[in-house]
Design an enzyme around this catalytic site. Sequence first.
Site, mmCIF file in Angstrom:
data_model
loop_
_atom_site.group_PDB
_atom_site.id
_atom_site.type_symbol
_atom_site.label_atom_id
_atom_site.label_comp_id
_atom_site.label_asym_id
_atom_site.label_seq_id
_atom_site.Cartn_x
_atom_site.Cartn_y
_atom_site.Cartn_z
ATOM 1 N N LYS A 142 0.834 -1.198 0.000
ATOM 2 C CA LYS A 142 0.000 0.000 0.000
ATOM 3 C C LYS A 142 0.872 1.252 0.000
ATOM 4 O O LYS A 142 1.781 1.390 0.823
ATOM 5 C CB LYS A 142 -0.925 0.005 1.222
ATOM 6 N N SER A 161 -9.522 2.881 1.950
ATOM 7 C CA SER A 161 -8.447 3.508 1.203
ATOM 8 C C SER A 161 -7.453 2.514 0.581
ATOM 9 O O SER A 161 -6.589 2.915 -0.214
ATOM 10 C CB SER A 161 -7.657 4.456 2.119
ATOM 11 N N SER A 179 -10.955 0.435 5.906
ATOM 12 C CA SER A 179 -10.183 0.640 4.685
ATOM 13 C C SER A 179 -9.539 -0.609 4.114
ATOM 14 O O SER A 179 -9.005 -0.562 3.009
ATOM 15 C CB SER A 179 -9.099 1.697 4.923
#
Length: 392
Positions: A84, A143, A167
């Site tokens: 990420k 996210s 997320s």
Amino acid sequence: MADIAPARWAELSACEIASLVREGRGTAQTMTEAALRAIAERDAGVRAFTEVWADTARAHAAEVQARVEAGERLPLAGVPIGIKAGEGTGSVQSQRMIEAGCVPVGATSVPVVSNAADWQTWGHTDRGPTLNPLNPAWSPGGSSAGSAAAVASGMVPLATGSDGAGSVRIPAAWCAVYGLKPTNGTVPARDAAGLNIAGPLARGAQDLRAAFKALAGAGAGADAGTGTPVRRPLRAAWSATLGIADTDPEVAARVRSFVGTAFGADRLLVDEPDIRLPDPAPCWMALRGHRAAPAEQVEAVRRELHTAVDALFGAYDVLATPTTPHPPHGHSGPGNRMSVALTWAFNITGHPAVSLPAGRTPAGDVVGLQFIARHGREADLLTLAETSGRCR
């Protein structure tokens, strides 16, 4: 092993890749090249990656292969993994995955900070927003948008995420993959409030278990992803709304039906108590600095949430809900819908939660099933995930 055909690569699980590398029927370099080729071929239509680290990945692969040939039995030997963006290879999560044998191949997209009133729930790249591999008109969630999209599109079998309000779980649900938010404290939180917890995303439930076992490390307790037997059947409390979410009836009906068909009475005994949690919004917003509130008010809501959830786990082993109250929205944003309405309470209370693919509504919208367990009982969630995967 010769080059892996693209269709075969998209089907290989992380556990299968690691087994091939450990047994000498494949190499970490071969697996890495397959992932890099898949990214080159597919990412233009998904935009899951903001950076591809081809040279670094090849160097990592060579190191992994040398460790394997030296006799190390790495649980995730040669498994390409997306990282990420913003986390980098130096984070605790990334380092534990690399130590387990993973090869980081690139940074996956996250939302860009926006002045708009709506929350952005898709990844941002310099080529435009990340697209959902199931339907490019849909948001992949956020996210951890790029991580979920990279896994769902078959570019990598595993990716890292972080979950401060849902997320990991929301993109897992909207991209029909598996995502785990571990118990708070399993690894150091990524925010000062202690709500944002690292967690993996995977195409399969067994891969999720392997990733969590690597993430949890030695300090997470005996039950952490080890397959420790859990009591059968588990007692589950079902709630479509938790008393706070405006859940679409079609979403609730599909997820509840999936619970009934995927888990037999020997696995899960489902009850439907009237659950009404305190609204976590003012507490979460204050803890993350989005809205000012008196400290005593914030702590009062936090205590009420803990009390309510602890009471549920006095009677039940797991809590089951839809992962989100509505299906994936488009790239214009969620409007006034709160995608996190069923997830963010458990970032405050710290309970582990998993999102599993739960099929589609009659209109074709993808939905996810969320299970929440007692602190430290990821083993219960992972066992349920594996059971649901066999029944899909």
